[in-house]
Design an enzyme around this catalytic site. Structure first.
Site, PDB file in Angstrom:
ATOM      1  N   CYS A 149      49.396  37.316   7.729  1.00 46.26           N
ATOM      2  CA  CYS A 149      50.444  38.462   8.042  1.00 46.26           C
ATOM      3  C   CYS A 149      52.077  37.564   7.503  1.00 46.26           C
ATOM      4  O   CYS A 149      52.204  36.563   9.007  1.00 46.26           O
ATOM      5  CB  CYS A 149      50.776  39.032   7.948  1.00 46.26           C
ATOM      6  SG  CYS A 149      52.104  40.490   8.562  1.00 46.26           S
ATOM      7  N   CYS A 165      56.117  36.754   2.116  1.00 48.38           N
ATOM      8  CA  CYS A 165      54.523  38.398   2.003  1.00 48.38           C
ATOM      9  C   CYS A 165      54.122  38.304   1.036  1.00 48.38           C
ATOM     10  O   CYS A 165      53.725  37.956  -0.274  1.00 48.38           O
ATOM     11  CB  CYS A 165      56.291  39.629   2.095  1.00 48.38           C
ATOM     12  SG  CYS A 165      54.910  40.969   2.250  1.00 48.38           S
TER      13      CYS A 165
END
Length: 249
Positions: free
Chosen positions: A69, A177
């Protein structure tokens, strides 16, 4: 070797699929889709959530962790490294290293929190003389988590976020992302020129130097499992995969 991979949601499955193609390990993945996206949360919340994730995975005797992440890496990686005596491989580190191998300006597509930290911009510009444009592509994660069923919303959002790139023909687009590589084909279709699209997971798969196992074992956990979650996961791995829904404390 037991490797824990974690993310705020479905995007980490794409990272896991990419790295497991070259690196054979006993993988334990946790995606916190119930509380995704992390990009709109405070640093305090993200540290709390990431601690819960690490402690859940630690129950399986994890040897090394992959922080898939970007938002956790940008806000909480130093915190995790200080709190735990584990190896944490950072997807952001990989994105920076891969980008530094390229030439020309860079557009970073990321969550709001990742953009606010300027982690990519600061580190790339510190080591190279080029312009880095950051865009908080806040609409994309919810669309992807919902299985990309709303194609018009996806199309409109990409038109908005890629407007800068199309106007300036930015040579490099960094997917900051882990959800965004899932829609890489859609991104390429929206570009009016040929760009170098950087997926940090592609760099990561070549830089995991842990002792390998004879075969891959995938243990997949999500905090929210829906029909769309399963469908997207099956598409990522190009086969039916088992996902267990779990709760975090």
């Amino acid at each position: 070797m037991k490797v824990g991979v974690f993310d705020s949601g479905l995007g980490g499955l794409n990272v896991l699929n990419t790295i497991s193609q070259k690196n054979k390990h006993d993988y334990y993945f946790l995606g916190d889709s119930l509380r995704a996206p992390y990009g709109d949360r405070s640093s305090e919340e993200i540290r709390k959530f990431s601690t819960q994730i690490v402690e859940f995975l630690a129950e399986f005797g994890i040897d090394h962790y992959v922080v898939a992440c970007n938002t956790i890496c940008a806000t909480s990686l130093d915190f995790l490294r200080e709190k735990y005596r584990y190896t944490f491989l950072s997807i952001v580190d990989m994105g920076v290293l891969e980008t530094l191998k390229t030439k020309g300006d860079v557009l970073v597509l990321a969550t709001r929190r990742t953009v606010e930290t300027h982690v990519y911009k600061n580190r790339i510009q510190k080591n190279s003389n080029r312009n880095v444009k950051e865009i908080a592509a806040v609409k994309l994660v919810p669309i992807i988590e919902n299985g990309m069923e709303d194609r018009k919303s996806l199309s409109d959002a990409l038109d908005e976020y890629l407007n800068f790139a199309n106007k300036n023909k930015t040579p490099n687009i960094l997917l900051g992302c882990t959800h965004f590589p899932i829609i890489k084909d859609e991104i390429e279709k929206k570009l009016k020129y040929k760009a170098n699209i950087i997926d940090p997971a592609e760099y990561l798969k070549d830089h995991m130097d842990f002792e390998q196992s004879k075969k891959n074992n995938l243990h997949l956990f999500m905090t929210s499992k829906t029909i769309q979650t399963q469908k997207t996961a099956d598409q990522i791995f190009e086969k039916k995969v088992d996902i267990e829904q779990v709760s975090l404390k």
